[in-house]
Design a protein around this motif. Structure first.
Motif: not given
Lengths: 809, 236
Positions: A1, A4, A7-8, A11-12, A14-15, A308, A310-311, A315, A325, A328
């Motif tokens: 986990m 994950n 990684v999330t 990517r967040a 980078r976005k 975030r 929506k994410e 989830r 959460l 995370q």
């Protein structure tokens, strides 16, 4: 986990690079400042902890404030001898500056000769042989205890050995002085920076040493010693050995060795001590910066949370618990904090040389140290604390609401965001006011009328007094006068930026005797001109009146001319300053008399915090009440050139040649005066830098928040444009929300800052009044910066074609 | 499997009290394909949220039967609902609601991660389901790199991955063109034929045709609850 989450997070990041950069830059700057402060604090608090039994070693101090003087770290030899018998005292270590032993100059001469060249012995002290029981000294060669038991033996530091002999191995080397020869008995490793001790040469304490001397006395007390009782006994004994009335107001007290760094700012200290106020200010400022950076972090994350939502909803719908959460989003925060921490360490590495210059220190930063470990723990803790609220906030989104498209969050978050922005604004406004007020106060201090001139004055220090204090045929002074850029030259036994050690209690013709240690300063001709003393009556010392110079007449009486300060005249009971000219002052119990040839405006010796004492300038050889002649004197030059380095080099060559000295200390009096206020100037520098950083970080936070606000209100902006609103009106609309918050923060900052700055200013005798314009200017600065920050984003929002926004809607 | 009895949901703002659902009685049996229809504001989304265990009713009962064991979950805490939700329901949303930062594979694997399924098992199941919805060739792509139809197929795969008791689909074709919409509806129909219970909210009469039963809502009340055959007979 956890992979994950990672990684999330990546990517967040980078976005949304802007959000990430704002967070990392803001946090790393705050952390870097805090790390630098922690390094500074660690160093300041480490002073003198390395010495054996430091927790129960105390130094005796005297409180001379009743005389208008300071607390001093020197105490009477006789008191120490008496206290040695006290049951609470395990041992006493004595350290006495040889410069303060003019009656012992035969043995304690600082000027030595080696192969035809003269050298001054640096930081030359007399020490008792129990030194190793009190000071953590690493002996490199020889036997220090033995060397301090025998006459004519010197113990020198490693750097002194290198300077004098070109090698550390210097034991058994010799140095000649006028009536004998020193032999090097031991060499010790240079003292570290984090100690208040500063000596390079030591010699033994002769058995016949005079009881009347004063020096540093370190008492090693037994555990459970009754310190207040010991202090009382010391004060009582001081009053016994000095039975006159004025001494009854002087008290003795003890200061623990570990606290000495912050309690050694009086006269006669081995080196300038630290300032607890500076340390506290710096720590306070770094906490403020961390706070601002953390607030930015929290605000930016909360503001970004809508992106975030929506994410989170998805989830949650897929079964994520709130705890998962929180973990995370906390992981994401920690990634940013770790990156910010790494960047902060890099910034610290980069800034450390400049920071060392600023605080006049040699701090170093090791990645392999317990300090580093503590910093990592602190950074992670700040990261967890800053990340926790946003994580809890985001994790508490209702899945149902966000999945139904309701991304607007409740009032609590908005309130928190507004409150924190207010707090940041208030801190920035307060810091700007503090910086301006500090600058004004330091300007006042630097330009304070001290009764003497600091500008364009050079002082050549610690020269042997005998060859320079000459009335006639003074070749050195004549040569110096001939140098281009030198207007006039005089002599003095006192550094005006230090406190005078010479005293002269004269009786005036009206029978009035001034007690309370009025300073007495020996000078040469042209004293008033070179020092820039303001002559209120009479004349300056001049070769035209050569009989003014100290002389012994046929009857064996010692006579000289004096200039007295206005305060001295007033205290002697004369209202007309002209009337004292030509008066003869006498010194009870001696054959000394002085003729008043002039009255000068009051002179303030030492720092701006001191009072102006009644002062007397005398012409000729230096001595004081005890008839002790100073072994050292200074040359002061009034200059008229801007090319100071060249002139200093010429002066140095001339003095070194004429006196056959190997090293001469030359400085500008204005620099010495500035150095006296080192701690205040440091505070000023720190507050200025930290204020700028605070403003920068606050702007960063405002920028981040404003960008989200403009995003949130883009539909409204588009609609207003459709309905005919101008760009400026839209910019003002978006900026208004922030400006209201800034007005609240100004209202918060004013009273607190007024109180804090007022409290600091009360430390000074001469101080500025807090000005309204300072408060208004700081408010204006923050308002303009905020408006510009918000406006830059609002303008972009107002310039976007409404169709692009409304089409998306 | 699901039995709602006298279920109401009231929303209270500062001054206004809005009844979104009013004394709803509804049963859904295992293997049914139920379409919920109605105009905007009729309470469809509220009903879906309650059925999906994302919200709790203000009053009434929500009996959920799992492995022969029936329990009233109307007063369950959010944590208990979350526990039940992740094993019982698969969601398909109108706007797909895929997580932009995760790849197709990771999006589909997410429910299994919350169920603490081992990595090897996850891999096996995700690959199988992606194949089943014919999107396995896009497994390393991010949602933005896919067409709407492909995204919805991924969403369906994600809904199915944890072998839920039923699938809740909220306007599954709302954001799709007719071709992709048809594909998705066929997929749901196929799943239903294989035994998966499907509850779908839709505005589209065409989509509702795929369901075996239609419930029509109006102002928080069930106005019509008819099985497809009956409805067809009535039309005839």
């Amino acid at each position: 986990m956890i992979v994950n989450y990672f990684v999330t997070a990546m990517r967040a990041i980078r976005k949304d690079k802007q959000h990430f950069l704002l967070n990392v830059i803001g946090f790393s700057i705050g952390l870097a400042a805090a790390i630098l402060m922690a390094l500074f604090a660690q160093n300041e608090l480490s002073y003198d902890n390395q010495h054996p039994d430091s927790e129960r070693v105390y130094r005796a101090h005297g409180d001379f404030t009743a005389w208008g003087m300071q607390l001093t770290g020197v105490s009477s030899y006789r008191i120490a001898s008496e206290m040695e018998k006290n049951a609470d005292v395990e041992g006493i270590f004595r350290l006495i500056n040889t410069e303060r032993l003019p009656n012992y100059q035969e043995d304690a001469l600082n000027l030595v000769e080696k192969k035809g060249t003269y050298h001054s012995l640096n930081n030359f002290y007399i020490a008792t042989d129990n030194i190793l029981e009190f000071i953590a000294l690493e002996v490199l060669e020889g036997d220090i205890k033995k060397a301090l038991q025998q006459p004519n033996q010197l113990v020198i530091s490693e750097s002194e050995a290198l300077r004098l002999f070109g090698a550390v191995k210097a034991v058994d080397q010799t140095l000649n002085y006028s009536t004998g020869q020193y032999r090097i008995g031991a060499v010790f490793k240079d003292l570290p920076e984090n100690t208040h001790f500063k000596f390079d040469t030591l010699m033994h304490l002769p058995a016949e040493f005079g009881d009347s001397q004063w020096g540093f006395h370190y008492y090693k007390l037994r555990p459970q010693a009754d310190i207040p009782r010991l202090e009382q006994a010391m004060t009582k004994h001081l009053h016994v050995i000095n039975p006159t009335e004025e001494w009854q107001s002087i008290t003795q007290f003890l200061v623990n060795l570990e606290q000495l760094h912050f309690n050694s700012n009086g006269p006669f200290e081995m080196k300038l001590g630290g300032s607890l106020a500076t340390l506290q200010t710096c720590i306070g400022l770094s906490v403020i910066l961390i706070l601002i950076a953390s607030i930015n972090f929290i605000n930016l994350n909360i503001a970004q949370s809508a992106k975030r939502a929506k994410e989170v909803g998805v989830r949650k719908a897929l079964g994520a618990t709130k705890g998962q959460l929180v973990m995370q989003f906390l992981t994401e925060s920690l990634i940013i904090v770790v990156l910010a921490g790494l960047l902060a360490f890099a910034i610290v590495e980069l800034w450390l040389p400049q920071f060392n210059q600023l605080i006049d220190s040699q701090l170093s930063f090791s990645f392999n140290s317990s300090f580093m470990l503590v910093m990592v723990v602190v950074i992670l803790s700040v990261g967890v604390l800053s990340g926790l609220y946003p994580a809890l906030f985001i994790a508490s989104f209702s899945a149902k609401r966000v999945l139904n498209g309701d991304l607007v969050r409740g009032g609590t978050a908005i309130f928190v965001r507004k409150l924190t922005l207010c707090l940041q604004g208030a801190l920035s406004v307060g810091l700007i006011i503090a910086a301006i007020s500090l600058y004004q106060q330091m300007e006042l201090v630097n330009n304070l009328d001290l009764g003497y001139e600091k500008k364009s004055r050079i002082i050549v220090k610690n020269l042997p007094s005998q060859p320079i204090f000459k009335r006639d045929n003074n070749a050195l002074l004549s040569s110096l006068r001939r140098l281009q850029g030198v207007e006039q030259v005089t002599l003095t036994n006192t550094d005006f930026t230090d406190e005078s050690s010479g005293i002269a209690e004269f009786t005036w013709p009206n029978g009035e005797t001034l007690t309370g240690i009025p300073p007495s300063i020996a000078t040469g001709f042209y004293a008033a001109e070179v020092f820039g003393l303001k002559l209120l009556a009479g004349r300056d010392f001049s070769p035209q009146f050569s009989s003014d110079w100290y002389r012994i007449d046929e009857q064996g009486s010692r006579i000289f001319a004096v200039l007295v300060s206005r305060r001295m005249v007033e205290l002697a009971g004369y209202t007309n300053i002209e009337s004292v000219l030509g008066m003869k002052l006498t010194m009870p119990g001696s054959n000394i008399s002085a003729n008043v040839v002039g009255v000068v405006e009051n002179v303030k010796l030492g720092s701006a915090k001191e009072q102006a004492l009644p002062i007397l300038f005398r012409l000729g050889d230096s001595f004081d009440n005890y008839n002790y002649f100073d072994s050292f004197g200074n040359i002061v030059l009034k200059i008229s050139t801007s090319d100071i380095p060249t002139l200093v080099a010429k002066i140095r060559t001339l003095v070194e040649q004429e006196l056959q000295l190997s090293d001469v200390t030359i400085s500008l009096i204005s620099d010495d005066y500035k150095a006296l206020h080192k701690s205040e100037n440091q505070v000023l520098d720190m507050v200025t830098i930290f204020s700028l950083l605070a403003i920068f970080l606050t702007s960063l936070g405002t920028f981040g928040l404003a960008s989200f606000t403009s995003l949130r209100r883009q539909k409204e902006v588009a609609m207003r444009k459709v309905l005919g609103a101008s760009r400026l009106s839209i910019v003002n609309l978006l900026a208004r929300e922030f400006l209201v918050l800034i007005i609240i923060s100004i209202a918060l900052a004013y009273p607190i800052t007024y109180w804090l700055v007022g409290d600091w200013l009360s430390n000074f005798n001469e101080r500025i009044d807090q000005a309204l314009w300072v408060y208004l200017t700081s408010a204006l600065i923050i308002t303009v910066i905020t408006w510009l920050t918000v406006a830059s984003l609002a303008f972009k929002a107002a310039s976007t074609r409404p169709s692009l926004i409304l089409r998306d809607e | 499997m699901i039995k709602l009895t006298q279920l109401s949901r009231v929303f209270c703002t500062q001054d206004v009290e809005t009844t979104a659902l009013n004394n709803i009685n509804l049963s859904v049996a295992q293997g049914e394909f139920l379409a919920i229809m109605g105009p905007s504001g009729c309470g469809k989304s509220t009903l879906l949220s309650i059925l999906g265990m994302l919200d709790s009713p203000s009053s009434g009962q929500y009996e959920f039967t799992d492995s022969g064991k029936s329990q009233d979950i109307s007063q369950f805490s959010e944590t208990r609902l979350a526990q039940l939700r992740k094993t019982a329901i698969g969601f398909v949303f109108q706007s797909f609601n895929l997580i932009d930062e995760l790849t197709v594979y990771e999006n589909v694997a997410l429910p299994l991660m919350y169920l603490k399924v081992s990595k090897a098992q996850r891999k096996q199941k995700v690959e199988a389901i992606l194949k089943r919805v014919e999107i396995d060739h896009r497994s390393e792509h991010f949602p933005q790199q896919l067409s709407g139809g492909q995204q919805q197929r991924v969403a369906v795969a994600r809904a199915l991955i944890a072998d839920p008791k039923f699938i809740l689909a909220d306007e599954p074709t709302g954001n799709l063109d007719s071709k992709n919409g048809e594909e998705v509806m066929n997929m749901l129909k196929e799943l239903n034929a294989q035994g998966t219970t499907v509850i779908m909210v839709t505005h589209s009469e065409k989509d509702a045709q795929y369901a075996s039963r239609t419930v029509r809502l109006l102002d928080g009340h069930i106005m019509l609850d008819k099985a497809r055959q009956v409805a067809q007979e009535t039309t005839l």
